[in-house]
Design a protein around this motif. Structure first.
Motif, PDB file in Angstrom:
ATOM      1  N   VAL A   1      54.257  11.187   9.244  1.00  0.00           N
ATOM      2  CA  VAL A   1      54.495  12.310   8.479  1.00  0.00           C
ATOM      3  C   VAL A   1      55.187  13.393   9.616  1.00  0.00           C
ATOM      4  CG1 VAL A   1      53.794  14.523   7.186  1.00  0.00           C
ATOM      5  CG2 VAL A   1      52.139  12.415   7.432  1.00  0.00           C
ATOM      6  N   GLY A   2      56.513  13.619   9.285  1.00  0.00           N
ATOM      7  CA  GLY A   2      57.337  14.523  10.078  1.00  0.00           C
ATOM      8  C   GLY A   2      57.713  15.592   9.640  1.00  0.00           C
ATOM      9  N   ILE A   3      57.933  16.776  10.542  1.00  0.00           N
ATOM     10  CA  ILE A   3      58.364  18.161  10.181  1.00  0.00           C
ATOM     11  C   ILE A   3      59.747  18.453  10.373  1.00  0.00           C
ATOM     12  CG2 ILE A   3      58.005  20.569  10.487  1.00  0.00           C
ATOM     13  CD1 ILE A   3      55.051  19.886  11.388  1.00  0.00           C
TER      14      ILE A   3
ATOM     15  N   PHE B   1      52.937  20.365   5.332  1.00  0.00           N
ATOM     16  CA  PHE B   1      52.439  19.572   6.389  1.00  0.00           C
ATOM     17  C   PHE B   1      50.834  19.255   6.616  1.00  0.00           C
ATOM     18  CE2 PHE B   1      50.891  18.351  10.692  1.00  0.00           C
ATOM     19  CZ  PHE B   1      51.459  17.023  10.827  1.00  0.00           C
ATOM     20  N   PRO B   2      50.061  20.408   6.789  1.00  0.00           N
ATOM     21  CA  PRO B   2      48.735  20.426   6.753  1.00  0.00           C
ATOM     22  C   PRO B   2      47.939  19.529   5.779  1.00  0.00           C
ATOM     23  CG  PRO B   2      49.444  22.562   7.330  1.00  0.00           C
ATOM     24  CD  PRO B   2      50.651  21.949   6.878  1.00  0.00           C
TER      25      PRO B   2
ATOM     26  N   GLU C   1      49.026  15.823   5.953  1.00  0.00           N
ATOM     27  CA  GLU C   1      47.931  15.261   7.118  1.00  0.00           C
ATOM     28  C   GLU C   1      46.846  14.830   6.910  1.00  0.00           C
ATOM     29  OE1 GLU C   1      47.697  16.682  11.903  1.00  0.00           O
ATOM     30  OE2 GLU C   1      46.965  17.734  10.394  1.00  0.00           O
TER      31      GLU C   1
ATOM     32  N   ILE D   1      56.987  10.026   5.265  1.00  0.00           N
ATOM     33  CA  ILE D   1      56.872  11.413   4.718  1.00  0.00           C
ATOM     34  C   ILE D   1      57.650  12.144   5.642  1.00  0.00           C
ATOM     35  CG2 ILE D   1      55.473  12.988   3.548  1.00  0.00           C
ATOM     36  CD1 ILE D   1      53.522  10.857   3.206  1.00  0.00           C
TER      37      ILE D   1
END
Lengths: 328, 301
Positions: free
Chosen positions: A57-59, A37-38, A41, A30
């Motif tokens: 999960v990346g940003i 994101f939060p 996560e 993802i």
């Protein structure tokens, strides 16, 4: 002996670098918006407690996320705005079909200093007068915005031009994304904006609702009048859709091909079923409970495409959004 | 009488300069100290066993930096493994072998310029080259190699500086007893310059350890709740390079993510992560000083 050892090591090394061995394992990948994101996560944390599937999960931002998504590198993309035309084209070209799922609301808050007792309600027209490009260098005091307000200097704080918050605010208030005056204190770190308005009696700024809820004792939220009287930002007003136009849904986009993998299907269903509770925990505003059923239905039916047709839209009620037929 | 006045005047100038020098030194140290105290003030309370052994979480008090500190350590390992041999070889070549001509000058100027290229540019280059062209994917290997390229100019220049301090007479003595150029370099130049080279390597690694921009470009993650595969396996050949392909995150990215959260408790986590990063840098520097001391002891001239 030393020679064989060396040859052996070199061999292993070559083996390790052979391209065929680079196939990915069962990881759900993802990437995308830092705003979403939060939530993702939190969901991933809980999901990984329930089964051994690995989730990463990346940003890389909504735009960066879609780039990877449309190249087929990720299974799910976090997005704080609907997919745009050029991203739809990229996905189409690569043969990536996607399912658009709203997961929560993100609300922007306009904040003022607690000592400010004149501008507790502002109309969209007031905000536009302050933030439109023509205001640059001209609108410097509160009195210039509304003659009933005192002749005090107006100091502005806002997020930098790379942020999705900036895009959305300018679109909702000025009418065109990224169209804003430039002479304000800009920072990508919302905590700096909080500090600025806290220490400045004539200060005004905007950022995500979560930051306001964390700093309620040092800031005052402006009730925004979008035509039907002033509405203060709060969980309830955002959820009911009355806090307009400064609230918007945020999304996850699931690749249809990935959704056929059982672990991805389980993950997305887990996401939707637990969204209500987890979104609350990370201080975002969940959708009304019944809407999550529509979201789940859309996923299980595998309805691909977007309900927006490639452009952002301001102030669409969530129920209407979910009734629209998504198109690729 | 005039002479005494003159001398007094010069001594005053001397004192003034030493004072200016002292202040200049203090500015750096005081800033670092202030930063550390500030971080320690916020972060110390979070530094417990759980913080180092837990994965990221939405609950600030349960969140930890296991994936981040392991990621930083492993990426730095790959970086050093790639940058040191390449950088030292290039430095030795330029200093000892390369003919002094236009080509060499051009290479030298370019290496000096490379040191000033913004790190994000290395990230973009690595995305095209390592991730897509070589198919290394968004892996620890890609990250290590990217940061290795980033610090390569620093290592090369430090190597050259270190080699230049070795007197020419040492080289001549080696040749006089019949050593080849490689024997001279292997037995004399490299051991004598090891201290200086090591300093350069550490300066380079200290820069690389704090980078986040190029790593985000090449796909470093933010939430990852598992560790790279173990390099040792129970079956033949007992060594595995699977870990090189693993996704990863690093400490600066984790800290940045926490700083940008609204909840204050996450800011404390970020401070604690910053402290950890600083401790890792200090440990690296400490190790370098120790190794340098060992090398120095062996040199007999």
């Amino acid at each position: 002996m030393r020679k064989t050892m060396k040859g052996f090591l070199a061999g292993t090394f070559v083996l390790a670098f052979a391209p065929g061995l680079w196939a990915a394992k069962d990881v759900i990948k993802i990437d995308g918006s830092s705003t979403v994101f939060p939530i993702t996560e939190a969901v991933s944390e809980e999901f990984m407690k329930s089964e051994p599937t690995q989730v990463t999960v990346g940003i890389s931002g909504t735009g960066g996320g879609f780039k990877k998504f449309c190249r087929g590198e990720t299974d799910i993309s976090n997005a704080s705005r609907p997919i745009l035309r050029k991203e739809m084209d990229a996905c189409l070209e690569a043969g990536i079909q996607y399912i658009e799922l709203p997961v929560a609301f993100d609300a922007l808050t306009v904040v003022i200093n607690p000592k400010n007792n004149w501008a507790q309600t502002m109309t969209v027209a007031h905000l536009k007068k302050i933030w439109e490009p023509a205001a640059q260098g001209n609108i410097k005091t509160w009195k210039q915005v509304n003659p009933a307000w005192p002749d005090k200097p107006l100091k502005l704080y806002g997020p930098g031009a790379d942020s999705g918050t900036f895009d959305y605010f300018t679109e909702a208030i000025v009418g065109k994304a990224k169209s804003s005056r430039g002479d304000f204190t800009a920072s990508e770190d919302d905590n700096i904006l909080v500090q600025g308005v806290t220490n400045d009696e004539g200060g005004l700024g905007y950022f995500g609702l979560a930051y306001y809820l964390e700093n309620m004792e040092t800031l005052k939220a402006v009730a925004v009048d979008g035509g039907k009287g002033g509405v203060s930002p709060a969980m309830e007003t955002v959820k009911s859709g009355t806090y307009a136009p400064l609230s918007r849904p945020i999304f996850i986009y699931v690749s249809k091909k990935s959704a056929r993998r059982p672990e991805v299907k389980r993950y997305v269903e887990f996401y939707i079923k637990h969204a209500q509770e987890l979104v609350n925990e990370v201080k975002y505003v969940p959708l009304p409970a019944e809407e999550y059923n529509s979201v789940l239905y859309r996923f299980q039916k595998g309805q691909t495409g977007t309900a927006f047709g490639g452009k952002s839209e301001v102030g669409v009620p969530i129920s209407e959004l979910l009734n629209r037929k998504p198109k690729l | 009488m005039k002479i005494r006045k003159d001398i007094a005047q010069r001594k005053r100038t001397d004192k003034v300069f030493s004072l200016v020098g002292l202040i200049a030194t203090l500015v750096g140290i005081v800033t670092l100290l202030a930063l550390m105290i500030d971080l320690a003030w916020d972060g110390t309370a979070r530094l417990n066993w759980n913080f180092f052994t837990a994965f990221p979480s939405r609950f600030p008090d349960k969140a930890g930096i296991l994936s981040a500190w392991v990621g930083t350590g492993v990426v730095m390992f790959v970086t050093a493994l790639a940058a040191v041999p390449m950088g030292v070889a290039a430095g030795v070549y330029l200093e000892e072998y390369a003919p002094k001509n236009v080509m060499t000058t051009l290479i030298e100027i370019n290496i000096a310029n490379l040191a000033g290229v913004p790190s994000i540019v290395y990230g973009l280059m690595a995305l095209g080259l390592f991730v897509y062209k070589f198919q290394f994917g968004m892996s620890i290997l890609t990250a290590g190699l990217t940061l290795a390229l980033l610090i390569l100019p620093i290592v090369i220049m430090a190597t050259r500086e270190a080699i230049r301090t070795i007197p020419g007479s040492i080289r001549e003595a080696a040749f006089a007893v019949g050593a080849t150029k490689w024997q001279m370099i292997r037995h004399h130049i490299l051991p004598y310059s090891a201290g200086g080279i090591l300093t350069g390597v550490i300066i380079g690694l200290s820069r690389a350890i704090g980078e986040s921009a190029p790593l985000i470009t090449i796909g470093a993650l933010t939430f990852i709740a598992f560790l790279p595969a173990s390099p040792f396996t129970g079956t033949f050949p007992f060594l595995s390079f699977e870990w090189l392909k693993s996704p990863y995150t690093v400490l600066p990215i984790q800290a940045f993510n926490w700083v940008s959260r609204p909840q204050k408790a996450f800011h404390l986590n970020a401070a604690a992560a910053g402290l950890t990063l600083m401790a890792m840098t200090l440990a690296m520097n400490g190790a370098a000083i120790w190794i340098r001391y060992r090398f120095r002891k062996r040199i007999k001239w």
